[in-house]
Write a protein that holds these residues in place. Structure first.
Motif, short mmCIF file in Angstrom:
data_model
loop_
_atom_site.label_atom_id
_atom_site.label_comp_id
_atom_site.label_asym_id
_atom_site.label_seq_id
_atom_site.Cartn_x
_atom_site.Cartn_y
_atom_site.Cartn_z
N MET A 66 4.22 0.92 2.83
CA MET A 66 3.89 -0.05 3.25
C MET A 66 4.05 -1.20 2.55
SD MET A 66 1.00 0.75 6.80
CE MET A 66 0.10 0.64 4.55
N HIS A 75 2.81 12.78 -2.61
CA HIS A 75 2.85 13.85 -2.04
C HIS A 75 4.04 14.14 -2.88
CE1 HIS A 75 1.21 11.81 1.83
NE2 HIS A 75 1.79 10.82 1.44
N ALA A 85 0.83 -1.23 -0.18
CA ALA A 85 -0.19 0.16 -0.24
C ALA A 85 0.61 1.10 0.16
CB ALA A 85 -1.14 0.39 1.03
N ALA A 86 0.60 2.19 -0.08
CA ALA A 86 1.42 3.65 -0.95
C ALA A 86 0.58 4.64 -0.51
CB ALA A 86 2.38 2.65 -2.07
N SER A 87 1.12 5.38 -0.80
CA SER A 87 1.04 7.25 -0.99
C SER A 87 1.83 8.10 -1.28
CB SER A 87 0.73 7.44 0.50
OG SER A 87 -0.30 8.74 0.85
N SER A 98 8.48 -1.32 5.25
CA SER A 98 8.23 -0.26 4.80
C SER A 98 9.61 0.66 4.19
CB SER A 98 7.66 0.12 6.15
OG SER A 98 9.53 1.33 7.11
N GLY A 111 -5.70 4.35 -3.26
CA GLY A 111 -5.81 4.12 -2.12
C GLY A 111 -5.74 3.08 -1.00
N ARG A 112 -6.25 1.71 -2.29
CA ARG A 112 -6.18 0.27 -1.42
C ARG A 112 -4.69 -0.51 -1.72
NH1 ARG A 112 -11.13 -1.40 -3.47
NH2 ARG A 112 -12.28 0.53 -3.19
N TRP A 113 -4.80 -1.72 -1.43
CA TRP A 113 -3.57 -2.31 -0.86
C TRP A 113 -3.06 -3.66 -2.55
CZ3 TRP A 113 0.22 -4.09 2.46
CH2 TRP A 113 0.17 -3.84 3.23
N GLN A 162 6.04 7.02 0.07
CA GLN A 162 5.04 6.45 1.14
C GLN A 162 5.31 4.90 0.39
OE1 GLN A 162 3.22 8.46 3.98
NE2 GLN A 162 4.99 8.49 4.89
N ALA A 174 7.95 13.29 -2.84
CA ALA A 174 8.15 11.89 -1.54
C ALA A 174 6.46 10.91 -2.07
CB ALA A 174 7.57 12.92 -0.40
N GLU A 225 10.44 4.57 2.69
CA GLU A 225 9.98 6.40 2.20
C GLU A 225 11.08 6.86 1.59
OE1 GLU A 225 8.90 8.39 6.08
OE2 GLU A 225 7.54 9.41 4.96
#
Lengths: 363, 363, 363, 363
Positions: C222, C207, C203-205, C232, C351-353, C220, C218, C234
């Protein structure tokens, strides 16, 4: 046991704290009572007694140290007072605790050690009870370092740079005896004796960076130890940027150790007997398990602070007292340190190497 | 410019690398040709020449250093050969590069410096060009440290512990001149002169941990500098756990600096002029921007290694040569270091403080 | 073997350096010739060729990559050019070297990997050849860590904070494909695969701290690995104070490892199988002996820099080529990294795995 | 003021110590009396009372918390007991102190916060009073970091690796509520709120490394803060080699900060507004002068330990109480942390991002 303490300064706070706290961490068969604190300034001593829960105050130590209800006399006063108080207390049959350095001179220290004799006594070279230093001692005693080659010591703070401090008793020869030597180097010498044994010869140099100072601002020593290793010591009140930079490195045939008081919960350890690919300096967080004092204070990873070295010193003393064991560092240990301090001053004055006798009585 | 190099050991690799690499990083108006490498062992010199792209090999340096097609003679041979090669090369009018320490003795070094005279020359005290050390120099020259109180230096490796190494030329007095003094302390002394100026007086002690060793395994020095600061130096081949532990600390009224070659891209800096709450030792990653050599090598955060100190030494030399500027460290600098080394040996033998003349000619 | 390189930027310098230097450190049975360097700006490419000793220059890579005298095509150009150059070179039968990230998309990367096929090839994920990382790999392969629980990775620099840089190709989606993902995270992902195996789910995000930026500043992540550990990640261009802060920590049942590229010559190692009293994080100075590449570069305690990771990558490639061994990381490895990068973008968008297929062909 | 404490474990020792010590360091207008300690095991509670000088013992907290002679009820019992004790004590009009995490659930925590209302109360998120963290707070409030980009947090210990511990209440869902979330992450979340404000959205993942464990062994969180920064959190009982590795890094436009509880007396600080040549991470020894609590404990360079964070929490509470100021962290703060913890579990269960309401009442 009832305690009388002389002094109301910074170090008197650390002692008072230890008197209150020791029973909470150490299993000791004595109840300690903070009976009387002595100090010249009435309002200061009253405030101190209130803050640190001393039952009584007194202006003059002379009226206190012989009181029959006092069992322990603790000296947390300027150096020049160590001898008269300690001698009076010892003659009165008290257990005596004394701040370091023991005395203004070897002559004084000899009388003190002789007077206190075999009576239980303690000198607050508290850093022996830093868990990391106690762990180092254990490693050395087990032969972990092999043959020791180098003992390197330093103690730097920046207390002397502020010229305004020259009014403190620590900068007066009559009150302090010496400057960085007694204030800082004495700690380094006690630790060195504890970890590496006796110094047999040394050459030293002292320095004053501020004209007119009565005592040394800095001192350097080259030394030989009885175990064949060589030592270097440097102590200074002009180590700008260092707050309490008291450390050592020891290099031996099988490994090395390193320590710095600003990271008091750490011991650096290099094991030269391992496979080369995994040899590297370890940073041990000396908070257990299997580390000195770790079961006594908090739990693994929960660090301790400056004050715990006083608590542990006192805890060990009281546990030893209950068993009838001799405690170290005691007046005799501190006398030996005092002899080395005197040789440092002699060598600095003459510019020559001097021999340090290992004998206690003959000096 | 054609180069002849004498030597095929570790340090000859570092020199060869610098000859190849300098033009890729430094803007230099000279093309360097790796013309001849000299070494006694034919197969070894042939292998070396192949690996490091030297055009020719030679068994005897005597046949090479005077060749008219040679512009630069580079000495990467054991210490005992420095003087004869350098003197022959200088007499033949060559530019001379010489490994440190310059010579076996002050007497030799004096002849070397006199013979090379004003001819362009260089001594490979390469650590002056560690970017962190060059940055320290800049800070000191700008007055960042204020009045210097303490200069503390150490150089520890563990090369001496292996008794089997005693067969190397580095352990023979006739070949090496000294042990830790020439091998390690000479670097420390050059760095100290560069950063803190001349030593005026010293007391020293040398030690052999292995019976029968011809040269010193370790050396300690207490020193006074002409700027009023005091110095301590310690160098040893018995620093078990240290691979290349060459460092210093400098404490001044306005701040302090610290360095260790094992973390060569770092400079520690404490600024005592800041607001107390934010005073703390900084760990500068000296890879730019605004750091010495940072625009020349890679980019911020991309560290450099051991070899780059040779490249930067050579780059600065060649850029200076193009402008007609005198280069440092040169034979005269190295002669001064040699004088201090000799005083160290004198003091260690006599157990007394000795004065170090600052004068070049009078010694 | 004749090399043609496309690109004249920072990374092209590092490649050129490696081509020159590899034969001096590695025993390789190939002579490399820096034949042609390609760049659009004539004066820039001419300067580059002079500094880095390329024999010829060319304005257009299209005219070079198929030349019969070229054996190796090396791609050091912006990301958008990787695919066309690599495909053309592979079709012309060349050995292909490509900078990371491999491509702008998985689709591109698949075509590239398929076209290059079994031909010798290399992707410059150079950090696998940091000696400390290679040592970590050795430890892990020997089971030193036991069951791995946590893989933690970060890559922080501060390159994005300067808003003025937005004009660089690295901030254009069409040129770069992504921002921190391709620039930084791709390195982290390759290292993670090398050390800890395949990611199965994530799962990522992402920015953007600067409005209007086309690419991520950036990212992130998991993640779950096929060995049961969790990860993890980043990566950011807004890590103010970090120049090249690329590191990882791995925690396993028997110990842990840690690394940071700013201290590239160090590996942190904790051995949980030792006696508790001596358990502590070791700081290994990975310069030998018995460390990867230590006999190839300098000697123990003499550190290496950024550029040596390229030299070692090339050295291993050429030695493998001589033996007919497959090299890693190659296009297939880089395609796998590209797939994970794409999943990171997918997850950040939804926004999902998302599951990451381990299969090379089916994606 | 008379205190009743429930619990006799490790944390009860830290509380007792603070009750005894606070008056020696803080100027507080209340005398604290350690009146009753409650514990089920009679011999254990008797021993505890003796060691920590509690006047009375009690087997049942129910018989104590309402006693008219009790002013403060302190909860140092397993998590499942927090709510019943706190609610009973609050209803009885007592001042309530509660260990973290506040409750087993948000529902419980809401009732607790509502019941305690405006009555003076405290939750032992003691790390806010680490001097280094208080200093960080000061820096942030003064704008030293500028716009914050990244908040990175971790809390690793190795307590979960020993499978035998599974019998402790900390591994039972009914007693503990959660595992690493309540034990470790709750601290991280309180510190994050204190330093960086509220989290608005998060995605999380939890993990069990030991089959059959009722609670989480590890947790990961990606988060967005209301100040526009992004956060990452990781907490685990499987961080082999870490004893109490509770730390954070904060990156902002003007600088960055870093902290680790294993080096509790240190704060790392990078000032990006300085001249580039002197920018570097500082290692602040947060023992004064001009540092939080430095005049209260010892003196510059004399470090403090774990227990002082409890003393300082209590000292601030009592000083605030005397002035009628609201104390933080209180039940309301802890309720907010509890809400985030619940969202972490929700997100871990659903695999989705969840919004965190910033509102106290509406949840």
């Amino acid at each position: 046991m009832n305690i009388a303490m002389v002094g109301t300064g910074f170090i008197a706070r650390a002692h008072s704290n230890a008197f209150h706290q020791v029973g909470r961490f150490f299993d000791v068969p004595f109840a300690l009572h903070l009976k009387v604190v002595c100090g010249r300034d009435p309002s200061r001593v009253a405030d101190f007694a209130r803050q640190w829960e001393w039952q009584e105050t007194a202006a003059k130590w002379e009226s206190v140290v012989g009181r029959p209800d006092i069992d322990i006399v603790d000296i947390a006063a300027p150096n020049a007072l160590h001898a008269p108080i300690a001698i009076a207390a010892a003659r009165a049959g008290k257990i005596v605790f004394c701040e370091k350095p023991l005395a203004l001179s070897v002559a004084e220290a000899e009388v003190m050690a002789e007077t206190v004799g075999k009576r239980p006594n303690l000198v607050w070279f508290n850093y022996r009870r830093v868990p990391a230093i106690a762990l180092a001692k254990g490693f050395i005693d087990e032969g972990t370092l092999g043959q020791v080659f180098h003992y390197r010591s330093y103690y730097f703070n920046q207390s002397g740079v502020d010229a305004g401090k020259a009014h403190s008793w620590r900068y007066k020869r009559a009150d302090a005896g010496s400057g960085a030597i007694g204030d800082l180097l004495s700690h380094s010498l006690d630790t060195a004796r504890y970890l590496n044994g006796e110094i047999t010869e040394l050459a030293a140099s002292t320095h004053r960076f501020v004209p007119g100072r009565e005592v040394d601002d800095a001192v350097q020593v080259m030394a030989r130890f009885s175990n064949g290793s060589i030592g270097s010591f440097e102590a200074s009140r002009f180590g700008v940027g260092r707050r309490n930079g008291n450390g050592f490195e020891i290099y031996g045939s099988k490994g090395s150790l390193g320590f710095d008081l600003e990271d008091m919960n750490r011991l650096r350890f290099f094991d030269a007997t391992e496979s080369p690919a995994v040899q590297g300096e370890r940073n041990l967080l000396v908070t257990g398990p299997d580390h000195p004092y770790s079961s006594i204070f908090w739990k693994p990873g929960h660090i301790i602070g400056y004050e715990h070295t006083f608590i542990a010193t006192l805890g060990d003393f009281l546990q030893g007292l209950a068993k009838g064991e001799e405690f170290h560092p005691n007046f005799e240990d501190a006398l030996r340190v005092q002899r080395v301090m005197q040789k440092v001053e002699e060598s600095a004055a003459s510019g020559r190497w001097v021999k340090v006798s290992g004998s206690y009585l003959s000096g």
